[in-house]
Motif scaffolding. Structure first.
Motif, PDB file in Angstrom:
ATOM      1  N   LYS A 187      26.416 -57.469  10.184  1.00  0.00           N
ATOM      2  CA  LYS A 187      27.990 -57.759   9.843  1.00  0.00           C
ATOM      3  C   LYS A 187      28.848 -56.631  10.417  1.00  0.00           C
ATOM      4  N   THR A 188      28.512 -55.396  10.497  1.00  0.00           N
ATOM      5  CA  THR A 188      29.178 -54.520  10.943  1.00  0.00           C
ATOM      6  C   THR A 188      29.393 -54.678  12.605  1.00  0.00           C
ATOM      7  N   ARG A 189      28.314 -54.919  13.300  1.00  0.00           N
ATOM      8  CA  ARG A 189      28.580 -55.190  14.601  1.00  0.00           C
ATOM      9  C   ARG A 189      29.623 -56.438  14.803  1.00  0.00           C
ATOM     10  N   SER A 190      29.287 -57.365  14.303  1.00  0.00           N
ATOM     11  CA  SER A 190      30.477 -58.689  14.362  1.00  0.00           C
ATOM     12  C   SER A 190      31.673 -58.135  13.962  1.00  0.00           C
ATOM     13  N   MET A 191      31.729 -57.576  12.845  1.00  0.00           N
ATOM     14  CA  MET A 191      33.204 -57.142  12.577  1.00  0.00           C
ATOM     15  C   MET A 191      33.942 -56.375  13.553  1.00  0.00           C
ATOM     16  N   LEU A 192      33.040 -55.350  14.066  1.00  0.00           N
ATOM     17  CA  LEU A 192      33.578 -54.735  15.146  1.00  0.00           C
ATOM     18  C   LEU A 192      33.938 -55.346  16.631  1.00  0.00           C
ATOM     19  N   GLU A 193      32.938 -56.094  16.624  1.00  0.00           N
ATOM     20  CA  GLU A 193      33.275 -57.048  17.894  1.00  0.00           C
ATOM     21  C   GLU A 193      34.754 -57.895  17.796  1.00  0.00           C
ATOM     22  N   VAL A 194      35.169 -58.089  16.776  1.00  0.00           N
ATOM     23  CA  VAL A 194      36.359 -58.819  16.699  1.00  0.00           C
ATOM     24  C   VAL A 194      37.486 -57.929  16.466  1.00  0.00           C
ATOM     25  N   VAL A 195      37.349 -56.719  15.544  1.00  0.00           N
ATOM     26  CA  VAL A 195      38.617 -55.959  15.651  1.00  0.00           C
ATOM     27  C   VAL A 195      38.784 -55.077  16.850  1.00  0.00           C
ATOM     28  N   LEU A 204      39.095 -46.564  16.516  1.00  0.00           N
ATOM     29  CA  LEU A 204      38.596 -46.933  15.247  1.00  0.00           C
ATOM     30  C   LEU A 204      37.491 -45.850  14.562  1.00  0.00           C
ATOM     31  N   ALA A 205      37.666 -46.121  13.201  1.00  0.00           N
ATOM     32  CA  ALA A 205      36.636 -44.978  12.588  1.00  0.00           C
ATOM     33  C   ALA A 205      35.913 -45.977  11.915  1.00  0.00           C
ATOM     34  N   GLY A 206      34.538 -45.621  11.475  1.00  0.00           N
ATOM     35  CA  GLY A 206      33.800 -46.323  10.350  1.00  0.00           C
ATOM     36  C   GLY A 206      33.736 -45.568   9.047  1.00  0.00           C
ATOM     37  N   LEU A 216      23.645 -45.748   6.592  1.00  0.00           N
ATOM     38  CA  LEU A 216      23.328 -44.975   7.989  1.00  0.00           C
ATOM     39  C   LEU A 216      23.044 -46.233   8.940  1.00  0.00           C
ATOM     40  N   ALA A 217      22.537 -47.242   8.481  1.00  0.00           N
ATOM     41  CA  ALA A 217      22.084 -48.380   9.545  1.00  0.00           C
ATOM     42  C   ALA A 217      23.491 -48.760   9.898  1.00  0.00           C
ATOM     43  N   ASN A 218      24.395 -48.867   9.189  1.00  0.00           N
ATOM     44  CA  ASN A 218      25.843 -49.308   9.637  1.00  0.00           C
ATOM     45  C   ASN A 218      26.550 -48.456  10.694  1.00  0.00           C
ATOM     46  N   ILE A 219      26.226 -46.930  10.364  1.00  0.00           N
ATOM     47  CA  ILE A 219      26.653 -45.955  11.274  1.00  0.00           C
ATOM     48  C   ILE A 219      26.051 -46.120  12.603  1.00  0.00           C
ATOM     49  N   TYR A 220      24.678 -46.464  12.574  1.00  0.00           N
ATOM     50  CA  TYR A 220      24.056 -46.576  13.839  1.00  0.00           C
ATOM     51  C   TYR A 220      24.373 -47.584  14.415  1.00  0.00           C
ATOM     52  N   ALA A 221      24.695 -48.792  13.725  1.00  0.00           N
ATOM     53  CA  ALA A 221      25.293 -50.092  14.366  1.00  0.00           C
ATOM     54  C   ALA A 221      26.516 -49.961  15.427  1.00  0.00           C
ATOM     55  N   SER A 222      27.468 -48.948  14.174  1.00  0.00           N
ATOM     56  CA  SER A 222      28.878 -48.775  15.064  1.00  0.00           C
ATOM     57  C   SER A 222      28.953 -47.857  16.280  1.00  0.00           C
ATOM     58  N   LEU A 223      27.704 -46.853  16.273  1.00  0.00           N
ATOM     59  CA  LEU A 223      27.520 -46.106  17.525  1.00  0.00           C
ATOM     60  C   LEU A 223      27.170 -47.033  18.629  1.00  0.00           C
ATOM     61  N   ALA A 251      26.644 -39.712   2.470  1.00  0.00           N
ATOM     62  CA  ALA A 251      26.327 -38.270   2.511  1.00  0.00           C
ATOM     63  C   ALA A 251      26.917 -37.689   3.890  1.00  0.00           C
ATOM     64  N   THR A 252      27.717 -36.768   3.814  1.00  0.00           N
ATOM     65  CA  THR A 252      27.853 -35.952   5.101  1.00  0.00           C
ATOM     66  C   THR A 252      26.447 -35.359   5.899  1.00  0.00           C
ATOM     67  N   GLU A 253      25.846 -34.848   4.798  1.00  0.00           N
ATOM     68  CA  GLU A 253      24.442 -34.112   5.087  1.00  0.00           C
ATOM     69  C   GLU A 253      23.618 -35.381   5.948  1.00  0.00           C
ATOM     70  N   ASP A 254      23.420 -36.343   5.309  1.00  0.00           N
ATOM     71  CA  ASP A 254      22.659 -37.470   6.077  1.00  0.00           C
ATOM     72  C   ASP A 254      23.140 -37.875   7.164  1.00  0.00           C
ATOM     73  N   VAL A 255      24.414 -38.100   7.416  1.00  0.00           N
ATOM     74  CA  VAL A 255      24.897 -38.619   8.794  1.00  0.00           C
ATOM     75  C   VAL A 255      24.792 -37.386   9.735  1.00  0.00           C
ATOM     76  N   LEU A 256      24.878 -36.313   9.256  1.00  0.00           N
ATOM     77  CA  LEU A 256      24.587 -35.093  10.150  1.00  0.00           C
ATOM     78  C   LEU A 256      23.304 -34.934  10.709  1.00  0.00           C
ATOM     79  N   TYR A 257      22.265 -35.328   9.878  1.00  0.00           N
ATOM     80  CA  TYR A 257      20.888 -35.489  10.069  1.00  0.00           C
ATOM     81  C   TYR A 257      20.723 -36.512  11.214  1.00  0.00           C
ATOM     82  N   LEU A 258      21.127 -37.637  10.984  1.00  0.00           N
ATOM     83  CA  LEU A 258      20.927 -38.822  11.775  1.00  0.00           C
ATOM     84  C   LEU A 258      21.816 -38.445  13.413  1.00  0.00           C
TER      85      LEU A 258
END
Ligand SMILES: CC(C)(COP(=O)([O-])OP(=O)([O-])OC[C@H]1O[C@@H](n2cnc3c(N)ncnc32)[C@H](O)[C@@H]1OP(=O)([O-])[O-])[C@@H](O)C(=O)NCCC(=O)NCCSC(=O)C[C@@](C)(O)CC(=O)[O-]
Length: 299
Positions: A187-195, A204-206, A216-223, A251-258
């Motif tokens: 859903k994230t990828r489809s939404m970003l494709e339209v926006v 744009l930011a997530g 985290l999966a949505n952040i990876y999809a956004s990347l 969590a910021t720590e989890d995003v940083l780890y990713l």
């Protein structure tokens, strides 16, 4: 799509993370949190908001927090402002950058800021003019981009329409909020494709809440969709006062780890970040919401 080599994290813990807390949190503890986050290498920190204290009592001391923090060069200290009154208070507190917030859902707009989407956008016009005159940049938020607690499904076209309006009125960046954390990578990828048809992806930011464990999966999809700015909250603090059951931001720590695992540069120090998150969790008497922090602290 190649992954970016660097990502900017927008730390929303002191604002989005704390705004929903029912217990009083002292100005000193809020100041300490912001200073700890600065020391951990965050380059952008949302310190508070200038909203009605009747609506969000926890943010009532934001001016005092701004007065108490040790601002460091190269770090942006920002605040939410829903209207001109909020902007005026923010300018008085010497806030360097502000954010306006709209929603892709009519019902959420009413619950959160007591007006329709169209009225909220109108309300931002004088704010944008005054911010421009004061040389203050404005970020825009759109809530409920992947679902609404009241209206359910939200069409990507509706998200695109609100984001487009914010961008056209001068917001330099539009943060797309999965307020209730029901989004999925697909859903994230489809939404970003339209926006992303109307707004350059580097504008744009997530902003993902982790209610369903998908952030985290949505952040990876956004990347993969070319997004390289993400909002996150230390220790996964937070929730939205107008979105019942929504947990904190990722969590910021989890995003940083990713990001570290992808060799993407952020300029941040994991140990200091974990210490900042753990300290505020102890103040709040709460379990740490970052899996990375919990794992590291239990070693
Ligand atoms: C927008 C309003 C003010 C409309 O609220 P209203 O009641 O319609 O406003 P009003 O203009 O009729 O004013 C009512 C009272 O509020 C005062 N007032 C008016 N404006 C301000 C201000 N700026 N600062 C301080 N006071 C203010 C005003 O002076 C008056 O005071 P009274 O005369 O009754 O004593 C209100 O609904 C509000 O403050 N809402 C804020 C809600 C909020 O902060 N929500 C959380 C942030 S958004 C979020 O978390 C989502 C996000 C961004 O993270 C992304 C995502 O995850 O989706």
């Amino acid at each position: 799509m190649n992954l970016p080599t660097s990502v900017r994290l927008v730390e929303v813990g002191p604002r989005d993370g704390l705004q929903n807390e029912k217990q009083p949190i002292s100005v000193a503890d809020k100041v300490r949190l912001v200073d700890d986050l600065t020391a951990a290498g965050l380059s952008y920190i949302e310190v508070g908001s200038f909203v009605s204290p009747k609506w969000v009592p926890q943010m009532a001391g934001s001016a005092e927090v701004f007065a108490g923090i040790q601002r460091q060069p190269g770090v942006t200290y920002a605040a939410l402002t829903p209207n001109l009154k909020g902007l005026e208070a923010a300018l008085e507190a010497k806030v360097e950058e502000v954010a306006v917030f709209a929603a892709a859902s009519e019902a959420f707009s009413q619950k959160n800021i007591n007006c329709s989407i169209a009225d909220s956008l109108q309300r931002f016009v004088p704010l944008m003019e005054a911010a421009k005159a004061a040389n203050v940049r404005v970020r825009g938020y759109v809530s409920c981009v992947l679902g609404c607690p009241y209206d359910g499904k939200i069409a990507p076209e509706q998200v695109a329409s609100v984001a487009r309006e914010l961008y056209a009125m001068g917001c330099y960046e539009v943060s797309l909020g999965d307020t209730i954390g029901t989004g999925t990578a697909g859903k994230t990828r489809s939404m970003l494709e339209v926006v992303g048809r109307d707004i350059p992806r580097d504008r744009l930011a997530g902003h993902f809440h982790d209610t369903y464990g998908q952030a985290l999966a949505n952040i990876y999809a956004s990347l993969l969709e070319g997004i390289n700015v993400f909002d996150s909250s230390v220790a996964g603090l937070g929730g939205c006062p107008y979105a019942k059951g929504a947990t904190g931001n990722v969590a910021t720590e989890d995003v940083l780890y990713l990001l570290q695992g992808l060799c993407i540069e952020t300029g941040m120090d994991m140990d200091k970040l974990i210490a900042a998150g753990q300290r505020i969790c102890e103040v709040l008497g709460k379990a740490n919401g970052s899996r990375v922090a919990r794992a590291r602290l239990s070693r």
